[in-house]
Design an enzyme around this catalytic site. Structure first.
Site, PDB file in Angstrom:
ATOM      1  N   LYS A   1      28.500 -17.761  52.723  1.00 50.12           N
ATOM      2  CA  LYS A   1      28.968 -19.149  52.813  1.00 50.12           C
ATOM      3  C   LYS A   1      30.256 -19.278  52.007  1.00 50.12           C
ATOM      4  O   LYS A   1      30.296 -18.917  50.825  1.00 50.12           O
ATOM      5  CB  LYS A   1      27.879 -20.068  52.253  1.00 50.12           C
ATOM      6  CG  LYS A   1      27.893 -21.495  52.749  1.00 50.12           C
ATOM      7  CD  LYS A   1      26.624 -22.182  52.272  1.00 50.12           C
ATOM      8  CE  LYS A   1      26.566 -23.627  52.655  1.00 50.12           C
ATOM      9  NZ  LYS A   1      25.413 -24.303  52.016  1.00 50.12           N
TER      10      LYS A   1
HETATM   11  O1  G3P Z   1      23.949 -27.382  51.476  1.00 52.20           O
HETATM   12  C1  G3P Z   1      24.931 -28.239  51.937  1.00 52.20           C
HETATM   13  C2  G3P Z   1      24.481 -29.668  52.142  1.00 52.20           C
HETATM   14  O2  G3P Z   1      23.364 -29.709  52.972  1.00 52.20           O
HETATM   15  C3  G3P Z   1      24.317 -30.452  50.873  1.00 52.20           C
HETATM   16  O3  G3P Z   1      23.676 -31.670  51.081  1.00 52.20           O
HETATM   17  O4  G3P Z   1      22.526 -33.650  50.170  1.00 52.20           O
HETATM   18  O5  G3P Z   1      23.943 -32.261  48.643  1.00 52.20           O
HETATM   19  O6  G3P Z   1      24.971 -33.707  50.396  1.00 52.20           O
HETATM   20  P1  G3P Z   1      23.797 -32.895  50.010  1.00 52.20           P
END
Ligand code: G3P
Length: 218
Positions: A83
């Site tokens: 990633k």
């Molecule tokens: O892993 C990437 C993404 O899904 C993060 O989500 O909830 O931290 O905005 P969030």
């Protein structure tokens, strides 16, 4: 539609893998911090639980260090998707990894223009963050619609749309309506998908009536 879980909690991953519905795992530095575990052994452990893509994120922001980290991460297992952030350095690493046959998940995508770049760099996955766009007053799902439409215009783009930063079941339903390839979300949101009060009510009635029949299937 593929379901990935966005967590570094291996107990949660094992639990969801047992349902047979889990296609992969995504992690990020914040989730690794939350797990309290060492990163490399953690990714090794996750790769032993699921056969599908396991996203492991680089930590560096400069090209040279990022490349070295990516090269180390991809050696953990063939199903590691490295990633990288959607930056010039990240996309440069993406192109080189993709050319060498390594899956890359390009993360922190907030515009259709960025998604075009990731596809051109050969990313296996592009991760648009819908929840974080909603948080700042934009409509995250509009970005998914745009990317799905654009990618469909170019069959040579092999990049799958991986909807990330999902906060609720409607993000998943709307992603499916738009034809997104993959969703990744916290375990709690996957569990919410099962829920409907009429299912609970209906099942309680069936169980009660079955008891009254006095019968047994076995
Ligand atoms: O892993 C990437 C993404 O899904 C993060 O989500 O909830 O931290 O905005 P969030």
């Amino acid at each position: 539609m593929k379901f990935f879980v966005d967590t570094a909690d291996t107990n949660e991953i094992r639990d969801l893998a047992a349902t047979g519905l889990l296609d992969g795992v995504t992690t990020n530095p914040s989730l690794v911090l939350k797990s309290g575990k060492n990163f490399i052994p953690l990714i090794e452990e996750i790769c032993g639980i699921v056969d599908g893509p396991v996203s492991a994120e680089v930590a560096a922001t400069d090209y040279e260090t990022m490349w070295k980290e990516a090269d180390k991460l991809r050696q953990i297992a063939d199903h590691v998707a490295v990633k990288v952030p959607l930056t010039p350095a990240g996309l440069k690493v993406c192109k080189k990894l993709s050319d060498e046959g390594t899956m890359v998940n390009v993360t922190l995508c907030f515009s259709a223009a960025q998604a075009i770049l990731a596809a051109k760099a050969g990313a296996a996955f592009i991760s648009p963050f819908v929840g974080r766009l909603d948080d700042v007053g934009e409509e995250g799902m509009n970005l998914i619609a745009d990317i799905v439409e654009i990618y469909a215009n170019y069959p040579n783009f092999q990049t799958e749309v991986l909807v990330a930063s999902i906060r609720n079941p409607m993000h998943i339903v709307n992603s499916a309506k738009l034809g997104a390839d993959v969703i990744t979300c916290p375990p709690s949101v996957i569990r919410q998908l099962y829920q409907h009060p009429l299912t609970d009510k209906g099942l309680a009635n069936f169980v009660e009536d079955w008891k009254k029949t006095g019968q047994s299937i076995l």
